[in-house]
Design a protein around this motif. Structure first.
Motif, PDB file in Angstrom:
ATOM      1  N   ASN A  23      54.647  20.507  73.645  1.00 56.02           N
ATOM      2  CA  ASN A  23      54.616  19.957  72.287  1.00 56.02           C
ATOM      3  C   ASN A  23      55.492  18.719  72.119  1.00 56.02           C
ATOM      4  OD1 ASN A  23      52.904  22.078  71.566  1.00 56.02           O
ATOM      5  ND2 ASN A  23      54.616  23.413  71.044  1.00 56.02           N
ATOM      6  N   ARG A  49      53.714  15.770  74.100  1.00 58.22           N
ATOM      7  CA  ARG A  49      52.540  15.221  73.406  1.00 58.22           C
ATOM      8  C   ARG A  49      52.885  14.707  72.013  1.00 58.22           C
ATOM      9  NH1 ARG A  49      50.832  20.188  74.349  1.00 58.22           N
ATOM     10  NH2 ARG A  49      50.015  20.528  72.232  1.00 58.22           N
ATOM     11  N   GLY A  50      53.800  15.429  71.332  1.00 58.71           N
ATOM     12  CA  GLY A  50      54.041  15.125  69.930  1.00 58.71           C
ATOM     13  C   GLY A  50      55.143  14.139  69.649  1.00 58.71           C
ATOM     14  N   VAL A  95      48.401  13.877  66.346  1.00 50.09           N
ATOM     15  CA  VAL A  95      49.759  14.283  66.021  1.00 50.09           C
ATOM     16  C   VAL A  95      49.900  14.190  64.502  1.00 50.09           C
ATOM     17  CG1 VAL A  95      52.209  13.764  66.271  1.00 50.09           C
ATOM     18  CG2 VAL A  95      50.675  13.524  68.229  1.00 50.09           C
ATOM     19  N   VAL A 116      59.797  19.722  66.542  1.00 49.00           N
ATOM     20  CA  VAL A 116      58.402  20.052  66.866  1.00 49.00           C
ATOM     21  C   VAL A 116      58.334  21.574  66.945  1.00 49.00           C
ATOM     22  CG1 VAL A 116      56.490  19.722  68.469  1.00 49.00           C
ATOM     23  CG2 VAL A 116      58.171  17.893  68.152  1.00 49.00           C
ATOM     24  N   GLN A 168      53.402  25.854  67.825  1.00 44.15           N
ATOM     25  CA  GLN A 168      52.081  25.501  67.309  1.00 44.15           C
ATOM     26  C   GLN A 168      51.161  26.725  67.287  1.00 44.15           C
ATOM     27  OE1 GLN A 168      51.630  21.941  66.515  1.00 44.15           O
ATOM     28  NE2 GLN A 168      53.848  22.103  66.841  1.00 44.15           N
ATOM     29  N   VAL A 196      49.157  18.405  67.757  1.00 43.00           N
ATOM     30  CA  VAL A 196      50.552  18.803  67.558  1.00 43.00           C
ATOM     31  C   VAL A 196      50.981  18.491  66.131  1.00 43.00           C
ATOM     32  CG1 VAL A 196      52.893  18.690  68.484  1.00 43.00           C
ATOM     33  CG2 VAL A 196      50.970  18.090  69.951  1.00 43.00           C
TER      34      VAL A 196
END
Length: 385
Positions: free
Chosen positions: A10, A13-14, A48, A160, A163, A171
């Protein structure tokens, strides 16, 4: 331009992947989780979503993913051809990715510009740790590889949360983020990362973040869990928990003022900003997720013992931090391996087969002569009982 990022979770990617994408890099994610790698390769974009005031959606494209466990040769080749390598794998995992980076440096043509390597972890000097591991693996060959890379420490900050399964590779994050990078290693050839800021002395930024954001987040998790709350937002809605978090952060702020020269007003504003972020009702972050791996969080230079030890050395108050340490010792989540191990070790103290002093040395790394040692031992006794 191309960047290899280790850790496609996360945060990767986020946060890190988003800024690399905005900087114009093709992002090659490297991970050992086969389903995640397959999911990334099956999509040509992911979203995102920033939740909270001012939040926006960002569509990320131009990425690929590799399974470093199954195809280490391909990972090394990507590293050899990249301009940037970043990580978001957790400090304890850096030693496992060092081999991939070293193999990439071996393949990197001598006339390529130095590879720009940055470990984006919640730890002081994480890039230094990664470099040391690469040097250890390289042995005498490091003399040939040294000129092929530059290493810069960073301080990263973005919440973050965990999820939902339905999110897929999308994300959800908070709108706020900070990525501070030490500038000296790059000279005039800085990586192109919009939104990041380059600083001459990263130390104060790393400790301010680690001892405020990470200390505060973990304190809310442990005190909140002890009070029966399942989310961080709910924990901070509890006056007693909120007061405990505030007390711990006032102590870390006093240390940061004394050590780095931040002004008391600046730290008060920073604390309030952090607490407002934690209270974001759109981020359903759980006390279980934030509190996981308590043994790492209780280690010598981490978010509790690190600031408490330095504060004790200066004769500053640590009562709030000791209360947080006590709550961390009592954190009981059987599915978390470190929590189960901590509970087992603490039971040895209760049974008399391990002394509080031995426990304190083993878990926190404090030396018996340290001014914080006796007070932590007392906290251990209370928690074991």
């Amino acid at each position: 331009m191309k960047a290899v990022h280790f850790g496609a979770g996360n945060i990767g990617r986020g946060f890190v992947g988003v800024l690399l994408h905005e900087g114009g890099y093709e992002v090659v994610f490297s991970d050992v989780a086969a389903p995640l790698v397959e999911a990334l390769n099956a999509q040509d974009s992911y979203t995102v979503r920033e939740v909270g005031a001012g939040g926006q959606d960002h569509t990320i494209t131009g990425f690929r993913a590799l399974n470093s466990a199954e195809n280490p040769e391909a990972v090394a080749q990507e590293v050899a051809e990249s301009q940037v390598v970043t990580t978001a794998v957790g400090p304890t995992v850096l030693k496992f990715i060092a081999q991939h980076i070293m193999d990439g440096l071996r393949l990197r043509p001598a006339d390529f510009p130095p590879l720009q390597i940055m470990a984006c972890e919640n730890a002081v000097g994480a890039t230094d740790t990664l470099r040391a591991e690469i040097e250890r693996l390289a042995g005498p060959q490091w003399a040939e590889l040294d000129s092929k890379a530059v290493f810069a420490n960073t301080a990263v900050d973005r919440i973050v949360p965990g999820q939902t399964a339905e999110a897929g590779i999308d994300v959800t994050v908070e709108p706020f983020y900070e990525w501070a990078i030490e500038s000296a290693p790059f000279g005039e050839q800085r990586p192109n990362i919009p939104g990041a800021h380059f600083v001459k002395d990263l130390g104060p930024y790393i400790e301010r973040k680690l001892f405020t954001v990470n200390t505060g987040h973990a304190t809310a998790a442990y005190l909140g869990s002890a009070a029966g709350h399942t989310t961080i937002a709910a924990a901070l809605g509890d006056h007693q928990v909120s007061a405990g978090v505030q007390a711990a952060l006032e102590e870390t702020s006093a240390l940061l003022v004394a050590k780095h020269g931040f002004s008391p007003l600046e730290m008060a504003d920073y604390r309030e900003t952090i607490l407002e972020r934690f209270r974001n009702p759109s981020l359903p972050d759980t006390t279980t997720r934030v509190g996981r791996q308590p043994l790492r969080k209780l280690s010598r230079h981490e978010r509790f013992i690190g600031p408490a030890a330095q504060a004790a050395e200066r004769g500053l108050e640590v009562k709030g931090l000791l209360a947080a340490i006590g709550a961390a010792l009592r954190f009981d989540v059987p599915e978390d391996e470190e929590s189960a191990q901590l509970k087992s070790t603490l039971s040895e103290v209760a049974a008399g087969s391990l002394t509080p002093q031995e426990f304190t040395t083993q878990v926190t790394g404090l030396e018996p002569e340290h001014p914080l040692f006796a007070r932590v031992c007392s906290t251990v006794v209370s928690s074991a009982g």
